[in-house]
Design a protein around this motif. Structure first.
Motif, PDB file in Angstrom:
ATOM      1  N   LYS A 151      -3.439 -13.803  32.603  1.00  0.00           N
ATOM      2  CA  LYS A 151      -3.036 -14.544  33.807  1.00  0.00           C
ATOM      3  C   LYS A 151      -1.693 -15.241  33.647  1.00  0.00           C
ATOM      4  N   PHE A 152      -1.020 -14.998  32.535  1.00  0.00           N
ATOM      5  CA  PHE A 152       0.231 -15.674  32.236  1.00  0.00           C
ATOM      6  C   PHE A 152       0.012 -17.181  32.126  1.00  0.00           C
ATOM      7  N   ASP A 153       1.081 -17.937  32.165  1.00  0.00           N
ATOM      8  CA  ASP A 153       0.993 -19.368  31.898  1.00  0.00           C
ATOM      9  C   ASP A 153       0.550 -20.132  33.145  1.00  0.00           C
ATOM     10  N   ARG A 154      -0.233 -21.200  32.934  1.00  0.00           N
ATOM     11  CA  ARG A 154      -0.720 -21.991  34.066  1.00  0.00           C
ATOM     12  C   ARG A 154       0.432 -22.583  34.881  1.00  0.00           C
ATOM     13  N   VAL A 155       1.513 -22.983  34.225  1.00  0.00           N
ATOM     14  CA  VAL A 155       2.666 -23.528  34.949  1.00  0.00           C
ATOM     15  C   VAL A 155       3.189 -22.489  35.941  1.00  0.00           C
ATOM     16  N   PHE A 156       3.236 -21.232  35.524  1.00  0.00           N
ATOM     17  CA  PHE A 156       3.679 -20.156  36.414  1.00  0.00           C
ATOM     18  C   PHE A 156       2.669 -19.924  37.533  1.00  0.00           C
ATOM     19  N   ARG A 157       1.391 -19.893  37.187  1.00  0.00           N
ATOM     20  CA  ARG A 157       0.362 -19.657  38.202  1.00  0.00           C
ATOM     21  C   ARG A 157       0.299 -20.778  39.233  1.00  0.00           C
ATOM     22  N   GLU A 158       0.629 -21.994  38.796  1.00  0.00           N
ATOM     23  CA  GLU A 158       0.556 -23.149  39.689  1.00  0.00           C
ATOM     24  C   GLU A 158       1.926 -23.508  40.269  1.00  0.00           C
ATOM     25  N   SER A 159       2.739 -22.492  40.526  1.00  0.00           N
ATOM     26  CA  SER A 159       4.093 -22.744  41.030  1.00  0.00           C
ATOM     27  C   SER A 159       4.071 -23.484  42.372  1.00  0.00           C
ATOM     28  N   LYS A 160       3.096 -23.202  43.213  1.00  0.00           N
ATOM     29  CA  LYS A 160       3.006 -23.884  44.508  1.00  0.00           C
ATOM     30  C   LYS A 160       2.777 -25.375  44.310  1.00  0.00           C
ATOM     31  N   PHE A 161       1.903 -25.733  43.386  1.00  0.00           N
ATOM     32  CA  PHE A 161       1.626 -27.143  43.083  1.00  0.00           C
ATOM     33  C   PHE A 161       2.882 -27.824  42.527  1.00  0.00           C
ATOM     34  N   ILE A 162       3.584 -27.136  41.623  1.00  0.00           N
ATOM     35  CA  ILE A 162       4.779 -27.724  40.998  1.00  0.00           C
ATOM     36  C   ILE A 162       5.905 -27.887  42.019  1.00  0.00           C
ATOM     37  N   TYR A 271       9.814 -22.134  25.486  1.00  0.00           N
ATOM     38  CA  TYR A 271       9.004 -21.235  26.303  1.00  0.00           C
ATOM     39  C   TYR A 271       8.918 -21.713  27.750  1.00  0.00           C
ATOM     40  N   HIS A 272       8.604 -22.994  27.941  1.00  0.00           N
ATOM     41  CA  HIS A 272       8.410 -23.474  29.312  1.00  0.00           C
ATOM     42  C   HIS A 272       9.721 -23.635  30.075  1.00  0.00           C
ATOM     43  N   GLY A 273      10.848 -23.615  29.380  1.00  0.00           N
ATOM     44  CA  GLY A 273      12.119 -23.541  30.078  1.00  0.00           C
ATOM     45  C   GLY A 273      12.221 -22.232  30.847  1.00  0.00           C
ATOM     46  N   ALA A 274      11.782 -21.132  30.201  1.00  0.00           N
ATOM     47  CA  ALA A 274      11.780 -19.819  30.857  1.00  0.00           C
ATOM     48  C   ALA A 274      10.777 -19.785  32.005  1.00  0.00           C
ATOM     49  N   VAL A 275       9.584 -20.323  31.772  1.00  0.00           N
ATOM     50  CA  VAL A 275       8.539 -20.294  32.799  1.00  0.00           C
ATOM     51  C   VAL A 275       8.957 -21.090  34.032  1.00  0.00           C
ATOM     52  N   LEU A 276       9.517 -22.284  33.824  1.00  0.00           N
ATOM     53  CA  LEU A 276       9.942 -23.095  34.965  1.00  0.00           C
ATOM     54  C   LEU A 276      11.142 -22.478  35.675  1.00  0.00           C
ATOM     55  N   ALA A 277      11.998 -21.782  34.958  1.00  0.00           N
ATOM     56  CA  ALA A 277      13.083 -21.060  35.619  1.00  0.00           C
ATOM     57  C   ALA A 277      12.511 -20.007  36.565  1.00  0.00           C
ATOM     58  N   GLU A 278      11.452 -19.335  36.133  1.00  0.00           N
ATOM     59  CA  GLU A 278      10.782 -18.366  36.995  1.00  0.00           C
ATOM     60  C   GLU A 278      10.143 -19.043  38.212  1.00  0.00           C
ATOM     61  N   VAL A 279       9.548 -20.204  38.000  1.00  0.00           N
ATOM     62  CA  VAL A 279       8.925 -20.942  39.097  1.00  0.00           C
ATOM     63  C   VAL A 279       9.950 -21.253  40.185  1.00  0.00           C
ATOM     64  N   PHE A 280      11.158 -21.671  39.757  1.00  0.00           N
ATOM     65  CA  PHE A 280      12.195 -22.058  40.718  1.00  0.00           C
ATOM     66  C   PHE A 280      13.145 -20.905  41.054  1.00  0.00           C
TER      67      PHE A 280
END
Length: 305
Positions: A151-162, A271-280
């Protein structure tokens, strides 16, 4: 219903704090939520210590590990940590309690003995959600469990919440929006650099980064004094003139999100720098010192979940 949430939130890590907040948001309001003691208090949960901590770990209805490096070898004590979870998961499963793992990756480079203990540990877990394909394929190959998912990372899955948190931060900082202007965010990770035992400051020629950052406003995202010292070295070696050094703590989470919202590009050692870049939906490039970050590829949000 009671939950014990084990993770690295509350320790000055943006990604783990966001994972925790999104999980708290998804759980029932009337559920009891416990966690181990941290550097600072996170909303929505009850911090435990001593015998109370052990009791909550064993007797909570659900024990959940959220992200972090629980299954990554970092030092010799990592074996003791892993064996502790083997015992906890086994005792809980025998007593009919539920064990869950969310947003973790497996360290598969340490050796056969480490991988064997990881598999034993995972065999006592009811639901496993993994964040990368290599961990998923390895687990599916050796564990005959139905509830293993990618399911990949929760930060990515919860992009709407973030993004919702970011909109709230924007609404509260309309008069100060100009303070969060930046062209590039550089996520610094001194621990990853130190662990890699590299001698060079950056893995590629410095001229590459100099041209990338020339004339741009660069904000260095740090998570502690070690990161700030590394940021100073990078700034000096690249001869940067237009920069900020931003040290994260939970009190300035909104500011972190506003910087991410405004950034045109992300350079990340984390790692989460990459994930948050994907979120935004921001272009990003990795300065990778870890296998964890190397497993993430740009545009991984294009993969069907």
């Amino acid at each position: 219903m009671s939950y014990f949430l084990y993770g690295y939130n509350g320790l000055g890590n943006i990604g783990d704090d966001l994972m925790y907040l999104s999980l708290i948001n998804s759980l029932p309001n009337d559920a009891l939520k416990f966690s181990n003691d941290k550097q600072y208090e996170m909303p929505g949960g009850i911090r435990c210590r001593g015998f109370n901590l052990l009791g909550r770990i064993i007797f909570s209805d659900v024990f959940m590990i959220i992200g972090g490096n629980v299954f990554s070898y970092e030092r010799k004590k990592s074996y003791l940590k892993l064996l502790f979870f083997v015992v906890v998961f086994a005792v809980r499963k025998i007593s009919g309690k539920k064990n869950e793992i969310d947003s973790v990756g497996l360290d598969l480079k340490e050796g056969k003995f480490w991988r064997a203990i990881v598999l034993v540990c995972l065999s006592f877990v009811n639901e496993i959600s993994l964040r990368d394909k290599l961990s998923y394929r390895y687990s599916r190959r050796y564990l005959k469990l139905n509830k293993i998912s990618l399911k990949f990372d929760r930060v990515f899955r919860e992009s709407k919440f973030i993004k919702g948190l970011t909109c709230e931060a924007l609404a509260g900082n309309m008069d100060n929006a100009h303070k969060f202007h930046c062209d590039i965010i550089w996520w610094v990770s001194a621990p990853a650099y130190k662990k890699s035992k590299r001698t060079e400051l950056l893995p590629n020629d410095l001229s590459k980064y100099k041209s990338e950052c020339k004339g741009k406003m660069v904000v260095f995202f740090c998570q502690g004094e070690e990161d700030m010292s590394r940021a100073d070295l990078i700034i000096a070696n690249l001869n940067l003139e237009n920069f900020k050094v931003f040290n994260y703590n939970f009190d300035n989470l909104n500011e972190s999100l506003l910087y991410m919202w405004n950034a045109k590009k992300v350079i990340t050692e984390r790692y989460h720098g990459a994930v948050l870049a994907e979120v935004f939906d921001t272009k990003w490039a990795s300065v990778s010192f870890t296998e964890k970050l190397s497993r993430v590829k740009p545009d991984f949000n294009k993969v069907l979940l």
